[in-house]
Design a protein around this motif. Structure first.
Motif, PDB file in Angstrom:
ATOM      1  N   LEU A   1       0.822  -1.331  -0.086  1.00 47.67           N
ATOM      2  CA  LEU A   1       0.013   0.080  -0.101  1.00 47.67           C
ATOM      3  C   LEU A   1       0.855   1.443  -0.061  1.00 47.67           C
ATOM      4  CD1 LEU A   1      -2.897  -0.960   2.489  1.00 47.67           C
ATOM      5  CD2 LEU A   1      -2.881  -1.274  -0.007  1.00 47.67           C
ATOM      6  N   THR A   2       2.213   1.142  -0.116  1.00 48.87           N
ATOM      7  CA  THR A   2       3.101   2.362  -0.008  1.00 48.87           C
ATOM      8  C   THR A   2       2.894   3.070  -1.584  1.00 48.87           C
ATOM      9  OG1 THR A   2       4.654   1.093   1.247  1.00 48.87           O
ATOM     10  CG2 THR A   2       5.397   3.090   0.318  1.00 48.87           C
ATOM     11  N   CYS A   3       2.291   4.307  -1.373  1.00 46.31           N
ATOM     12  CA  CYS A   3       2.445   4.946  -2.586  1.00 46.31           C
ATOM     13  C   CYS A   3       3.754   5.021  -3.564  1.00 46.31           C
ATOM     14  CB  CYS A   3       1.882   6.366  -2.578  1.00 46.31           C
ATOM     15  SG  CYS A   3       1.368   7.414  -4.103  1.00 46.31           S
ATOM     16  N   THR A   4       3.664   4.941  -4.870  1.00 45.15           N
ATOM     17  CA  THR A   4       4.706   4.773  -5.628  1.00 45.15           C
ATOM     18  C   THR A   4       5.278   6.117  -5.962  1.00 45.15           C
ATOM     19  OG1 THR A   4       3.601   4.624  -7.615  1.00 45.15           O
ATOM     20  CG2 THR A   4       4.545   2.833  -6.545  1.00 45.15           C
ATOM     21  N   HIS A   5       4.383   7.084  -5.576  1.00 44.84           N
ATOM     22  CA  HIS A   5       4.830   8.581  -5.645  1.00 44.84           C
ATOM     23  C   HIS A   5       5.715   8.988  -4.929  1.00 44.84           C
ATOM     24  CE1 HIS A   5       3.745  13.244  -5.609  1.00 44.84           C
ATOM     25  NE2 HIS A   5       4.822  12.928  -6.525  1.00 44.84           N
ATOM     26  N   LEU A   6       5.417   9.355  -3.445  1.00 43.34           N
ATOM     27  CA  LEU A   6       6.233   9.773  -2.333  1.00 43.34           C
ATOM     28  C   LEU A   6       6.081   9.004  -1.094  1.00 43.34           C
ATOM     29  CD1 LEU A   6       6.631  13.576  -3.375  1.00 43.34           C
ATOM     30  CD2 LEU A   6       8.345  11.786  -3.485  1.00 43.34           C
TER      31      LEU A   6
ATOM     32  N   PHE B   1      -8.014   2.922  -5.108  1.00 39.16           N
ATOM     33  CA  PHE B   1      -6.968   3.215  -3.845  1.00 39.16           C
ATOM     34  C   PHE B   1      -6.711   4.828  -4.080  1.00 39.16           C
ATOM     35  CE2 PHE B   1      -5.612  -1.202  -4.714  1.00 39.16           C
ATOM     36  CZ  PHE B   1      -5.860  -1.689  -3.267  1.00 39.16           C
ATOM     37  N   GLU B   2      -6.924   5.406  -2.754  1.00 40.00           N
ATOM     38  CA  GLU B   2      -6.745   6.855  -3.173  1.00 40.00           C
ATOM     39  C   GLU B   2      -5.467   7.113  -2.078  1.00 40.00           C
ATOM     40  OE1 GLU B   2      -9.650   9.452  -1.346  1.00 40.00           O
ATOM     41  OE2 GLU B   2      -8.550  11.202  -1.864  1.00 40.00           O
ATOM     42  N   CYS B   3      -4.506   7.937  -2.566  1.00 43.67           N
ATOM     43  CA  CYS B   3      -3.177   8.481  -1.870  1.00 43.67           C
ATOM     44  C   CYS B   3      -3.749   9.751  -1.430  1.00 43.67           C
ATOM     45  CB  CYS B   3      -2.160   8.456  -2.622  1.00 43.67           C
ATOM     46  SG  CYS B   3      -0.733   8.976  -1.451  1.00 43.67           S
TER      47      CYS B   3
ATOM     48  N   CYS C   1      -1.906  12.361   0.216  1.00 41.25           N
ATOM     49  CA  CYS C   1      -0.930  13.216  -0.009  1.00 41.25           C
ATOM     50  C   CYS C   1      -0.933  14.247  -1.272  1.00 41.25           C
ATOM     51  CB  CYS C   1       0.544  12.679   0.232  1.00 41.25           C
ATOM     52  SG  CYS C   1       0.659  12.017   1.892  1.00 41.25           S
ATOM     53  N   HIS C   2      -0.970  13.452  -2.468  1.00 44.94           N
ATOM     54  CA  HIS C   2      -1.135  14.377  -3.678  1.00 44.94           C
ATOM     55  C   HIS C   2      -2.204  13.808  -4.474  1.00 44.94           C
ATOM     56  CE1 HIS C   2       3.078  14.531  -2.042  1.00 44.94           C
ATOM     57  NE2 HIS C   2       2.538  15.625  -2.103  1.00 44.94           N
ATOM     58  N   GLU C   3      -3.114  13.185  -4.117  1.00 43.39           N
ATOM     59  CA  GLU C   3      -4.601  12.871  -4.895  1.00 43.39           C
ATOM     60  C   GLU C   3      -4.053  11.929  -6.055  1.00 43.39           C
ATOM     61  OE1 GLU C   3      -6.558  16.336  -5.948  1.00 43.39           O
ATOM     62  OE2 GLU C   3      -7.670  15.899  -4.109  1.00 43.39           O
ATOM     63  N   GLY C   4      -3.208  10.789  -5.761  1.00 44.19           N
ATOM     64  CA  GLY C   4      -3.106   9.704  -6.788  1.00 44.19           C
ATOM     65  C   GLY C   4      -4.122   8.679  -6.587  1.00 44.19           C
ATOM     66  N   PHE C   5      -4.577   8.135  -7.772  1.00 41.51           N
ATOM     67  CA  PHE C   5      -5.501   7.127  -7.686  1.00 41.51           C
ATOM     68  C   PHE C   5      -5.084   5.864  -8.308  1.00 41.51           C
ATOM     69  CE2 PHE C   5      -7.805  11.011  -6.935  1.00 41.51           C
ATOM     70  CZ  PHE C   5      -8.679  10.625  -5.958  1.00 41.51           C
ATOM     71  N   PHE C   6      -5.346   4.702  -7.724  1.00 43.19           N
ATOM     72  CA  PHE C   6      -4.934   3.486  -8.155  1.00 43.19           C
ATOM     73  C   PHE C   6      -6.064   2.617  -8.490  1.00 43.19           C
ATOM     74  CE2 PHE C   6      -1.378   4.930  -5.726  1.00 43.19           C
ATOM     75  CZ  PHE C   6      -0.304   4.833  -6.621  1.00 43.19           C
ATOM     76  N   ASN C   7      -6.154   1.710  -9.623  1.00 38.32           N
ATOM     77  CA  ASN C   7      -7.462   0.871  -9.637  1.00 38.32           C
ATOM     78  C   ASN C   7      -7.318  -0.143  -8.741  1.00 38.32           C
ATOM     79  OD1 ASN C   7      -8.404   2.027 -11.982  1.00 38.32           O
ATOM     80  ND2 ASN C   7      -6.726   1.379 -13.150  1.00 38.32           N
ATOM     81  N   ALA C   8      -8.223  -1.215  -8.588  1.00 34.27           N
ATOM     82  CA  ALA C   8      -8.285  -2.109  -7.989  1.00 34.27           C
ATOM     83  C   ALA C   8      -7.064  -3.309  -7.915  1.00 34.27           C
ATOM     84  CB  ALA C   8      -9.815  -3.019  -7.846  1.00 34.27           C
ATOM     85  N   ASP C   9      -6.616  -3.330  -9.075  1.00 35.61           N
ATOM     86  CA  ASP C   9      -5.641  -4.200  -9.752  1.00 35.61           C
ATOM     87  C   ASP C   9      -4.092  -3.731  -9.280  1.00 35.61           C
ATOM     88  OD1 ASP C   9      -5.187  -2.466 -11.601  1.00 35.61           O
ATOM     89  OD2 ASP C   9      -5.321  -3.883 -13.479  1.00 35.61           O
ATOM     90  N   GLY C  10      -4.213  -2.400  -8.876  1.00 38.47           N
ATOM     91  CA  GLY C  10      -3.031  -1.664  -8.580  1.00 38.47           C
ATOM     92  C   GLY C  10      -2.417  -0.718  -9.555  1.00 38.47           C
ATOM     93  N   SER C  11      -3.084  -0.854 -10.811  1.00 39.53           N
ATOM     94  CA  SER C  11      -2.311  -0.052 -11.762  1.00 39.53           C
ATOM     95  C   SER C  11      -2.906   1.447 -11.598  1.00 39.53           C
ATOM     96  CB  SER C  11      -3.153  -0.395 -13.180  1.00 39.53           C
ATOM     97  OG  SER C  11      -4.425  -0.363 -13.376  1.00 39.53           O
ATOM     98  N   VAL C  12      -2.161   2.412 -12.198  1.00 44.92           N
ATOM     99  CA  VAL C  12      -2.532   3.804 -11.936  1.00 44.92           C
ATOM    100  C   VAL C  12      -3.640   4.380 -12.699  1.00 44.92           C
ATOM    101  CG1 VAL C  12      -1.407   6.153 -12.109  1.00 44.92           C
ATOM    102  CG2 VAL C  12       0.005   4.285 -11.543  1.00 44.92           C
TER     103      VAL C  12
END
Lengths: 144, 219
Positions: A84-89, A102-104, A106-117
């Protein structure tokens, strides 16, 4: 004694004292560096989770080493484990079941259920964590 | 009192020193040398002194441990008499100091006041700017709040993009894989001892050079 001899001797002694100083200083510097340097990353122990525990809620969150890991039951005996560690920061993403993403925070990064961005700044998909099934138990992570 | 000061002066000669270095020192005469823009270096010094004072008062009640840091800051803010004032002053003062340092640096840059023989003023000043930013960065972790934790996570994570050494650099800055007690410990040491000491040294050099050359002529 001649003047030139004296000068040479002084330079030699000065060099000796300098070399001693450098050696001692180096030792102290090494000791202090060891003092503040972090210990190497410890070997992460694999985590065991009973399969019915995952199936009951559809997902379970565990900690593998320093990383928070989420395990999903995709149905039909299919499981997914994502770091679950965001790949951004490096913030920790949150699973939004209703939106199925998935929602991060910190900087509004979103991931699909399979983990892709899906959108936002993350450069890579959420990293999958290796696991294997042993009878009725999922073993997350690798043997050290 | 007079006799006491006389006694002191006889032994140290401080009056002569004060007359020569402080009260006898006049502002530069050339027109336009001093404007309101010239005050930001001095303002930064004033803020640094205020930060040092409020920081020492915060130290009285602060605990640098992950289990107690947040609670101790809450205690300062809510229960210690005037604690809210000291804490707010320290937090706002820190932000203000970054602003005054930047304005000071920009003024020096755009008026070309860094040119020979004043390169050393600029170099020591550049380090002081970096250390001021490092103070802000290490200070934000200390209250151990949500903002502290994630700001420090993101800030240290940025170092990972350094080529080759990125991984070990992040690990070394944090003192462990994630932000934890190891990070709090080293940021605390940096914030209250190492950086202030280094800044005081660099400021001494900065001011010595200004005394030596005087301030730059106006454009």
């Amino acid at each position: 004694m001649r003047h030139a001899d004296l000068k040479g001797r002084r330079r030699f002694l000065g060099g000796c004292i300098g070399a001693c100083g450098l050696t001692l200083g180096g030792e102290v510097a090494c000791a202090l560096f060891r003092y503040v340097a972090p210990p190497g990353p410890g070997e992460a122990e694999p985590v065991r989770v009973p399969l019915e525990e995952i199936s009951a809620g559809g997902s379970v969150e565990v900690r593998y080493g320093a990383a928070p890991v989420m395990i999903f039951d995709r149905g039909g005996g299919e499981f997914v484990a994502l770091d679950l560690t965001c790949t951004h920061l490096g913030c920790i993403v949150k699973w939004r079941a209703r939106q199925d993403l998935f929602e991060c925070p910190c900087h509004e990064g979103f991931f699909n259920a399979d983990g892709s961005v899906r959108s936002g700044p993350p450069p890579l998909a959420l990293q999958p964590v290796p696991f294997r099934i042993e009878g009725g138990t999922m073993v997350v992570g690798e043997e050290p | 009192m007079k006799r006491l000061l006389d006694w002191f002066d006889e032994r140290t000669g401080y009056r002569e020193l004060l007359r020569r270095e402080v009260t006898g020192k006049v502002a530069p005469a050339h027109r336009g040398a001093l404007t309101y823009m010239s005050c930001f270096g001095g303002l930064t010094l004033v803020l640094f002194v205020l930060q040092a004072i409020s920081g020492v008062f915060l130290l009285v009640h602060y605990t640098p441990h992950v289990d107690q840091a947040f609670e101790s800051v809450r205690h300062i803010n809510d229960e210690v008499p005037y604690g809210w004032l000291v804490r707010r002053a320290h937090a706002v003062g820190g932000s203000l100091m970054v602003v005054t340092v930047l304005v000071h640096a920009l003024k020096v840059f755009f008026t070309g006041a860094y040119k020979p023989p004043r390169e050393l003023h600029w170099m020591t000043g550049a380090f002081l700017l970096l250390m001021t930013l490092a103070m802000g960065f290490s200070g934000i972790l200390l209250p151990w709040s949500q903002l502290s934790y994630w700001a420090s996570t993101v800030g240290t994570e940025a170092a990972r993009s350094a080529p080759l050494i990125g991984e070990s650099l992040v690990h070394f800055i944090r003192g462990s894989e994630k932000i934890d007690q190891n990070t709090l410990g080293r940021f605390f040491a940096l914030h209250v001892a190492i950086l202030p000491g280094a800044m005081a040294l660099f400021m001494a050099g900065h001011f010595f050079m200004i005394r030596k050359t005087g301030i730059a002529r106006p454009l």
